[in-house]
Write an enzyme that holds these catalytic residues in place. Structure first.
Site, PDB file in Angstrom:
ATOM      1  N   THR A  21       0.928  -1.229   0.028  1.00 48.60           N
ATOM      2  CA  THR A  21      -0.051   0.130   0.290  1.00 48.60           C
ATOM      3  C   THR A  21       0.720   1.233  -0.006  1.00 48.60           C
ATOM      4  OG1 THR A  21      -1.729  -1.066   1.223  1.00 48.60           O
ATOM      5  CG2 THR A  21      -1.811   1.257   1.293  1.00 48.60           C
ATOM      6  N   THR A  22       1.871   1.224   0.939  1.00 44.51           N
ATOM      7  CA  THR A  22       2.603   2.417   0.830  1.00 44.51           C
ATOM      8  C   THR A  22       3.589   2.639  -0.188  1.00 44.51           C
ATOM      9  OG1 THR A  22       2.512   1.920   3.339  1.00 44.51           O
ATOM     10  CG2 THR A  22       4.448   3.693   2.369  1.00 44.51           C
TER      11      THR A  22
ATOM     12  N   ARG B 255      -9.416  -0.163   3.756  1.00 45.77           N
ATOM     13  CA  ARG B 255      -8.853   0.338   2.309  1.00 45.77           C
ATOM     14  C   ARG B 255      -9.528  -0.897   1.341  1.00 45.77           C
ATOM     15  NH1 ARG B 255      -4.386   3.378   0.375  1.00 45.77           N
ATOM     16  NH2 ARG B 255      -3.701   4.665   2.242  1.00 45.77           N
TER      17      ARG B 255
ATOM     18  N   LYS C 221      -0.230  -9.366   8.701  1.00 45.79           N
ATOM     19  CA  LYS C 221      -0.207  -8.054   9.200  1.00 45.79           C
ATOM     20  C   LYS C 221      -1.579  -7.214   9.536  1.00 45.79           C
ATOM     21  CE  LYS C 221       1.139  -3.361   7.217  1.00 45.79           C
ATOM     22  NZ  LYS C 221       1.266  -2.567   5.925  1.00 45.79           N
TER      23      LYS C 221
ATOM     24  N   TYR D 125      -2.439  -9.845   4.669  1.00 48.01           N
ATOM     25  CA  TYR D 125      -2.457  -8.446   5.179  1.00 48.01           C
ATOM     26  C   TYR D 125      -3.869  -8.050   4.895  1.00 48.01           C
ATOM     27  CZ  TYR D 125      -1.608  -3.314   4.066  1.00 48.01           C
ATOM     28  OH  TYR D 125      -1.517  -1.946   4.379  1.00 48.01           O
TER      29      TYR D 125
ATOM     30  N   ILE E 181       4.929  -3.939  10.778  1.00 51.15           N
ATOM     31  CA  ILE E 181       5.351  -3.351   9.356  1.00 51.15           C
ATOM     32  C   ILE E 181       4.756  -1.990   9.040  1.00 51.15           C
ATOM     33  CG2 ILE E 181       4.616  -3.882   6.773  1.00 51.15           C
ATOM     34  CD1 ILE E 181       4.132  -6.655   7.394  1.00 51.15           C
TER      35      ILE E 181
ATOM     36  N   TYR F 175     -12.417  -4.184  -3.083  1.00 46.09           N
ATOM     37  CA  TYR F 175     -13.482  -3.793  -4.128  1.00 46.09           C
ATOM     38  C   TYR F 175     -14.176  -5.103  -4.298  1.00 46.09           C
ATOM     39  CZ  TYR F 175     -16.007  -1.632  -7.796  1.00 46.09           C
ATOM     40  OH  TYR F 175     -17.123  -1.112  -8.632  1.00 46.09           O
TER      41      TYR F 175
END
Length: 292
Positions: free
Chosen positions: A45-46, A139, A162, A134, A204, A108
């Site tokens: 993501t980051t 999100r 995570k 994760y 993380i 989604y």
């Protein structure tokens, strides 16, 4: 599997024109490993994974592995909302010699808990690499429940999660019932210490881009039994933990890296750079933590 307690969810450096900055990625990877990171998660993501092409991800995995591969774990973010595409990218990443994979909950399309289980089971069956799940419902639009994570923890090469749900009860339920060698990493910098207090393994991290050594000191103090020192460091870092999330990640952390003269560059659309007011708040958080 020893990846360490502080894995940095590395940003993807871009040039001023928005092109992939591979030289910058190599330099940043080396800097992070020399300043507190035990390992790096690439194209998560980051790392702006939704804005990267398949080819760019492969290029990044290769470059970061070449830069730090003998000194730190390199975990490739290969998850997506397509099981088949995740399998393909995971196999290509494995061929490059990465140390593990991180697979995000499909976003989604909002699968059921059974759909989540089968998605991760299929990817795990297609690779021998160790996998970090994760869970980030803010999100993805779907929370992976503790029961589903525990089912997946029984699969040999699914070795960690995570957990970025922000739900301490859910994390505790996973830690309580998972196999002894299954690790739970915090997905929120500010929850690192609280999660370690109930048996979490590490973080993380986003903040470790700029405060990796202080975060190592906090985690090391806690594991050595010096909870007073760990708590003091947590409080010291707290303004930074919050300042790096005043708008969508990774906008603030890229701004912080640019302020400190480290390779980051701009974000890609649909993200936009920090406003003047946001930049001031990010700079204030860096100053308050003694970093600027």
């Amino acid at each position: 599997m020893q990846w360490g307690r502080i894995l940095t969810a590395m940003v993807t450096p871009f040039t001023a024109e928005g092109k992939l900055d591979i030289d910058g990625a190599r330099k940043l990877a080396v800097h992070l490993v020399e300043h507190g990171s035990d390992g790096l998660v690439v194209a998560g993501t980051t790392g702006e994974s939704p804005a990267l092409t398949h080819e760019e991800k492969i290029e990044l995995f290769r470059a970061v592995k070449e830069a730090v591969g003998d000194r730190a774990a390199v975990i490739a973010g290969t998850g997506s909302n397509s099981t088949a595409a995740s399998i393909e990218l995971s196999r290509e990443a494995a061929a490059l010699g990465v140390d593990g994979l991180m697979l995000v909950v499909p976003y989604y399309n909002r699968p059921s808990q059974e759909g989540l289980y089968r998605h991760f089971e299929a990817i795990a069956a297609a690779t021998s690499l160790p996998i970090i799940l994760y869970n980030i419902p803010s999100r993805t639009g779907r929370n992976m429940e503790a029961a589903t994570t525990l089912r997946l923890a029984a699969i040999k090469n699914i070795v960690a999660v995570k957990e970025a749900s922000g739900d301490l009860d859910q994390a505790t339920a996973i830690i309580r019932q998972a196999p002894a060698d299954f690790l739970l990493y915090s997905g929120d910098d500010s929850l690192t210490l609280p999660l370690m207090a109930v048996g979490g393994y590490g973080i993380i991290s986003v903040a470790a881009h700029v405060a990796g050594e202080k975060m190592q000191a906090m985690v090391s103090a806690f594991t050595a039994g010096d909870t007073r020192k760990a708590a003091a460091l947590h409080r010291e870092l707290f303004p930074l933990f919050k300042g790096l999330f005043i708008t969508s990640n990774p906008v603030p952390v890229k701004e912080a890296l640019n302020m400190l003269g480290l390779p980051a560059g701009p974000v890609r659309l649909p993200l936009v750079g920090a406003s003047k007011e946001e930049k001031e708040k990010i700079a204030a958080a860096l100053r308050e933590t003694g970093l600027l």
